[in-house]
Motif scaffolding. Sequence first.
Motif, PDB file in Angstrom:
ATOM      1  N   GLU A  34      34.298  49.644  50.366  1.00 53.52           N
ATOM      2  CA  GLU A  34      33.695  48.502  49.686  1.00 53.52           C
ATOM      3  C   GLU A  34      33.339  48.879  48.245  1.00 53.52           C
ATOM      4  O   GLU A  34      33.553  48.080  47.318  1.00 53.52           O
ATOM      5  N   PHE A  37      36.597  49.210  46.270  1.00 55.18           N
ATOM      6  CA  PHE A  37      37.147  47.875  46.011  1.00 55.18           C
ATOM      7  C   PHE A  37      36.367  47.194  44.896  1.00 55.18           C
ATOM      8  O   PHE A  37      36.950  46.555  44.004  1.00 55.18           O
ATOM      9  N   ARG A  41      37.766  45.749  41.146  1.00 58.49           N
ATOM     10  CA  ARG A  41      37.626  44.329  40.793  1.00 58.49           C
ATOM     11  C   ARG A  41      37.139  44.162  39.359  1.00 58.49           C
ATOM     12  O   ARG A  41      37.337  43.113  38.740  1.00 58.49           O
ATOM     13  N   LYS A 124      38.096  47.108  57.569  1.00 60.02           N
ATOM     14  CA  LYS A 124      38.635  45.929  56.898  1.00 60.02           C
ATOM     15  C   LYS A 124      38.598  46.092  55.385  1.00 60.02           C
ATOM     16  O   LYS A 124      39.521  45.659  54.675  1.00 60.02           O
ATOM     17  N   ALA A 125      37.547  46.740  54.866  1.00 59.13           N
ATOM     18  CA  ALA A 125      37.430  46.958  53.425  1.00 59.13           C
ATOM     19  C   ALA A 125      38.567  47.835  52.915  1.00 59.13           C
ATOM     20  O   ALA A 125      39.091  47.621  51.813  1.00 59.13           O
ATOM     21  N   GLN A 128      41.708  45.602  52.742  1.00 64.10           N
ATOM     22  CA  GLN A 128      41.619  44.675  51.616  1.00 64.10           C
ATOM     23  C   GLN A 128      41.918  45.388  50.304  1.00 64.10           C
ATOM     24  O   GLN A 128      42.617  44.856  49.430  1.00 64.10           O
ATOM     25  N   GLN A 131      45.730  46.270  50.181  1.00 63.00           N
ATOM     26  CA  GLN A 131      46.526  45.065  49.942  1.00 63.00           C
ATOM     27  C   GLN A 131      46.433  44.626  48.488  1.00 63.00           C
ATOM     28  O   GLN A 131      47.437  44.236  47.874  1.00 63.00           O
ATOM     29  N   GLU A 132      45.239  44.684  47.922  1.00 61.71           N
ATOM     30  CA  GLU A 132      45.056  44.269  46.535  1.00 61.71           C
ATOM     31  C   GLU A 132      45.812  45.195  45.587  1.00 61.71           C
ATOM     32  O   GLU A 132      46.463  44.732  44.641  1.00 61.71           O
TER      33      GLU A 132
END
Length: 280
Positions: A34, A37, A41, A124-125, A128, A131-132
């Motif tokens: 997290e 990620f 961002r 899940k983090a 994600q 994938q990004e």
Amino acid sequence: MSPENASTAISSDCPGHLQPSELGTKQYWDHYYEEEFAAIRDEGAEDRDIGRLSTWFEDVNAPQRVLNFLISSEFPFAPCHFLAGTANEAPSILDLGTGNGQTLFQLRLQGGFRGQMTGLDYSKASIQLAQELGKNQQDCQDIRFEVMDIISDEPKEQEWWPEDGFDLVLDKGTFDAISLSEDVVESSTSNLSQTHQASVRLHTLYPSRALSMVKPGGFLLVTSCNWTQEELIHWFTGGATGSSHSASVWKCIEYPKFKFGGQEGQGACTVCFRKALSFE
């Protein structure tokens, strides 16, 4: 039954078990990815350099050593054996505990692997994030990343599962992390007269689960910094787990050795196992 005692129920000749730590918890890895990620961002897509991402076992140069091995002509699934215009089909690759996807990106962009690639992680983090990052890497958009817990989920029920499994399955520290979990599950062991139920640490089930995802005749490449080479071989060739999947050591990657207290060791070990074409 405590986790430490429960895990010994599998076999009396198991290698020693690791002391549980937060590195074996899903909460730790969720928080870790997290934060990673959140950091990307804040950057524009054009500024995202996957070379700056955290990677695994960098202190012993494990990523490059593993890549050099996989692209060498001695390895049957190296890209040099699958040149354009040949009848050979590029090998499928599965990355267990894919994290930020760096391993698969490296295999595609630096190694030249062109077959089906799938990365799995129970966080899940993590998925994600991978994938990004994949969206913005040339030639990486077709790499698939999926959330799955290898211990509790059934891979053959997933729509991405290839009929016979994957040609090459990679583990770069996932067995290490699971070995640090204190969680236990009920497992059955059988002999000629009866079946026994026992509570076991998760990592005792992992070698058999990982090998079940390898196509017969395919390879499982495991890198560890918590287990010795001998212990790793013991876990994945059936001695410690009673696995129904027959595997043998195909190659061990060499790392620099050091001496401490009169003992010789190395900072990590990587063992390439080959799954038998049929169980004998």
